[in-house]
Design a protein around this motif. Structure first.
Motif, PDB file in Angstrom:
ATOM      1  N   UNK A 270       0.827  -1.207   0.000  1.00 23.03           N
ATOM      2  CA  UNK A 270       0.000   0.000   0.000  1.00 23.03           C
ATOM      3  C   UNK A 270       0.865   1.262   0.000  1.00 23.03           C
ATOM      4  N   UNK A 271       1.896   1.279   0.804  1.00 26.90           N
ATOM      5  CA  UNK A 271       2.730   2.475   0.856  1.00 26.90           C
ATOM      6  C   UNK A 271       3.476   2.698  -0.458  1.00 26.90           C
ATOM      7  N   UNK A 272       3.848   1.627  -1.127  1.00 30.83           N
ATOM      8  CA  UNK A 272       4.415   1.756  -2.463  1.00 30.83           C
ATOM      9  C   UNK A 272       3.389   2.377  -3.416  1.00 30.83           C
ATOM     10  N   UNK A 273       2.143   1.898  -3.312  1.00 25.98           N
ATOM     11  CA  UNK A 273       1.076   2.431  -4.160  1.00 25.98           C
ATOM     12  C   UNK A 273       0.796   3.897  -3.839  1.00 25.98           C
ATOM     13  N   UNK A 274       0.798   4.265  -2.548  1.00 27.50           N
ATOM     14  CA  UNK A 274       0.587   5.662  -2.179  1.00 27.50           C
ATOM     15  C   UNK A 274       1.649   6.560  -2.813  1.00 27.50           C
ATOM     16  N   UNK A 275       2.891   6.115  -2.752  1.00 25.17           N
ATOM     17  CA  UNK A 275       3.981   6.906  -3.330  1.00 25.17           C
ATOM     18  C   UNK A 275       3.777   7.102  -4.835  1.00 25.17           C
ATOM     19  N   UNK A 276       3.379   6.037  -5.508  1.00 20.84           N
ATOM     20  CA  UNK A 276       3.133   6.126  -6.951  1.00 20.84           C
ATOM     21  C   UNK A 276       1.949   7.034  -7.262  1.00 20.84           C
ATOM     22  N   UNK A 277       0.898   6.944  -6.459  1.00 20.50           N
ATOM     23  CA  UNK A 277      -0.293   7.753  -6.694  1.00 20.50           C
ATOM     24  C   UNK A 277      -0.042   9.228  -6.415  1.00 20.50           C
ATOM     25  N   UNK A 278       0.679   9.544  -5.335  1.00 23.97           N
ATOM     26  CA  UNK A 278       0.986  10.945  -5.018  1.00 23.97           C
ATOM     27  C   UNK A 278       1.807  11.577  -6.128  1.00 23.97           C
ATOM     28  N   UNK A 279       2.683  10.800  -6.751  1.00 26.93           N
ATOM     29  CA  UNK A 279       3.492  11.325  -7.849  1.00 26.93           C
ATOM     30  C   UNK A 279       2.626  11.782  -9.019  1.00 26.93           C
ATOM     31  N   UNK A 280       1.434  11.191  -9.147  1.00 31.36           N
ATOM     32  CA  UNK A 280       0.527  11.546 -10.240  1.00 31.36           C
ATOM     33  C   UNK A 280      -0.504  12.589  -9.801  1.00 31.36           C
ATOM     34  N   UNK A 281      -1.159  12.365  -8.673  1.00 32.67           N
ATOM     35  CA  UNK A 281      -2.264  13.227  -8.249  1.00 32.67           C
ATOM     36  C   UNK A 281      -1.814  14.421  -7.420  1.00 32.67           C
ATOM     37  N   UNK A 282      -0.643  14.333  -6.816  1.00 34.97           N
ATOM     38  CA  UNK A 282      -0.130  15.443  -6.017  1.00 34.97           C
ATOM     39  C   UNK A 282      -0.357  15.248  -4.530  1.00 34.97           C
ATOM     40  N   UNK A 283       0.429  15.963  -3.733  1.00 36.07           N
ATOM     41  CA  UNK A 283       0.281  15.902  -2.280  1.00 36.07           C
ATOM     42  C   UNK A 283      -1.110  16.383  -1.866  1.00 36.07           C
TER      43      UNK A 283
ATOM     44  N   UNK B  58      -1.795  17.310  10.969  1.00 37.97           N
ATOM     45  CA  UNK B  58      -2.323  17.958   9.763  1.00 37.97           C
ATOM     46  C   UNK B  58      -2.147  19.464   9.822  1.00 37.97           C
ATOM     47  N   UNK B  59      -2.357  20.039  11.010  1.00 32.71           N
ATOM     48  CA  UNK B  59      -2.248  21.491  11.164  1.00 32.71           C
ATOM     49  C   UNK B  59      -0.843  21.986  10.862  1.00 32.71           C
ATOM     50  N   UNK B  60       0.154  21.147  11.075  1.00 32.21           N
ATOM     51  CA  UNK B  60       1.541  21.533  10.834  1.00 32.21           C
ATOM     52  C   UNK B  60       2.061  20.991   9.499  1.00 32.21           C
ATOM     53  N   UNK B  61       1.155  20.535   8.649  1.00 34.28           N
ATOM     54  CA  UNK B  61       1.543  20.026   7.331  1.00 34.28           C
ATOM     55  C   UNK B  61       0.932  20.917   6.250  1.00 34.28           C
ATOM     56  N   UNK B  62       1.162  20.523   5.008  1.00 35.41           N
ATOM     57  CA  UNK B  62       0.558  21.244   3.884  1.00 35.41           C
ATOM     58  C   UNK B  62      -0.680  20.528   3.369  1.00 35.41           C
ATOM     59  N   UNK B  63      -1.251  19.651   4.181  1.00 33.56           N
ATOM     60  CA  UNK B  63      -2.404  18.849   3.775  1.00 33.56           C
ATOM     61  C   UNK B  63      -3.608  19.216   4.630  1.00 33.56           C
TER      62      UNK B  63
END
Length: 375
Positions: A265-278, A345-350
């Motif tokens: 799953x974490x591999x998939x998340x990394x691949x998906x974020x590269x396409x859809x963005x943070x 979350x409050x201290x992130x860009x998400x």
């Protein structure tokens, strides 16, 4: 000047109250006649209530809600309130959204629009494209909380929604009811794309008819090329749902799905974020199924660091499933997690409100967004 009721302690106080309602449910005297959700793949056994401008999904149909200390009361003037607060305070005024106008329409084949897609919350259209799953018929392998085929068995939906049907209903929901986003999920088909192909085909059909932000939800496809294909077809954000994170809990609650490891799953998340963005990729974390608070918080921290929104939701037992009698988590357990993840979350860009579309942006099934501004 900002409204103090929408920031800081007042916002967290509202978050605690919403959490109380979502873990205990609400006794609804008119439950047999209201437009709540029973079965299916979304917020099942729930109905929508708007509290202080926030629309939330509250359990009313399951066994736990029948023993809830909270009760819906309707006054002679038609107003609705929730009574039963432990401090003995006055009932809290709430609003019950009216039935959407698009529910009164049917397709050319005579299928009710409500069998194609439903309104979730106040302005979110949601549909399950494939109302079956490769694991569901064998309950020893299915996700133990899942009720995806219940609404199909009850005749309230169809097994597969075509792209044209979803596009037709989406256009009407925008035009008649002001819908602002579409969430598409699916049971997992017996194919390597895990439903991504159907997501892409449907998104393209919807975007050809109406400019509506779309989140797609599926398991990680075998070939990462599907992330780009879904994005190019019109899917704006993606959900891939972990649900639970500790290995023993995964094997018990997700016996079949747990074959996809956390690292996969974490591999998939990394691949998906590269396409859809943070911030445009999210995952469900169901609290109360056995994962410790520290496991859920540390997993959320890892997800946020890689650009994935951890949508933490209290587990709600659904009637007719193997976990129908499993207790919901306590308010204290949930609030502790919300506060910790909210600070992350409050201290992130998400942020949930920065997502293009999706369950986290809607937020009706969780109080997490009310804790994002924690100091």
């Amino acid at each position: 000047m900002s409204d103090p009721s929408k920031t800081g302690p007042a916002r967290q106080q509202l978050g605690r109250f919403v959490t109380e309602l979502q873990v205990h449910g609400v006794v609804d005297p008119a439950v047999a006649g209201n437009p709540g959700r029973r079965g299916g793949a979304g917020p099942s056994d729930h109905r929508a209530l708007t509290i202080a401008g926030n629309t939330v999904m509250v359990p009313v149909y399951n066994a736990a809600s029948q023993a809830s200390p909270f009760r819906l009361e309707q006054a002679c003037d038609g107003s609705v309130a929730v009574s039963g607060q432990g401090d003995g305070g006055d009932p809290t005024a709430v609003e019950a959204p009216p039935e959407p106008r698009f529910y009164g329409l049917t397709t050319a084949e005579g299928i009710p629009y409500s069998a194609i897609a439903l309104l979730h919350g106040r302005d979110v259209l949601a549909t399950t494209l494939l109302q079956t799953c490769i694991r569901f018929r064998d309950r020893s392998q299915s996700c133990q909380f899942c009720a995806i085929e219940q609404s199909l068995e009850d005749g309230r939906t169809v097994v597969r929604k075509t792209p044209d049907q979803v596009a037709e209903v989406a256009e009407a929901a925008v035009r008649l009811d002001g819908v602002r986003q579409l969430v598409m999920t699916t049971g997992t088909p017996n194919s390597d794309d895990r439903g991504a192909r159907l997501m892409a085909e449907t998104a393209a059909a919807v975007k050809a008819r109406v400019a509506l932000p779309i989140q797609g939800q599926c398991e990680p496809p075998e070939d990462p090329v599907w992330y780009r294909r879904m994005k190019e077809a019109g899917i704006d954000s993606l959900g891939m749902h972990l649900e639970v994170v500790e290995e023993e809990v995964r094997r018990r609650v997700l016996p079949g799905k747990s074959e996809l490891t956390l690292e996969r799953y974490f591999e998939a998340f990394e691949q998906a974020v590269a396409v859809f963005g943070r911030g445009q990729v999210s995952t469900y974390l169901l609290a109360g199924l056995g994962d410790s608070a520290s496991s859920l918080i540390s997993c959320s921290e890892r997800l946020i660091a890689m650009g994935v929104y951890p949508f933490v939701v209290p587990f709600v037992p659904i009637s007719g499933t193997p976990l129908q009698h499993h207790p919901a988590p306590s308010t204290t357990f949930m609030v502790g997690i919300y506060e910790a993840v909210g600070r992350l979350l409050a201290h992130s860009d998400i942020r949930s409100d920065r997502m293009a579309a999706g369950c986290a942006k809607c937020g009706a099934c969780s109080a997490l967004s009310l804790f994002e501004t924690a100091s």
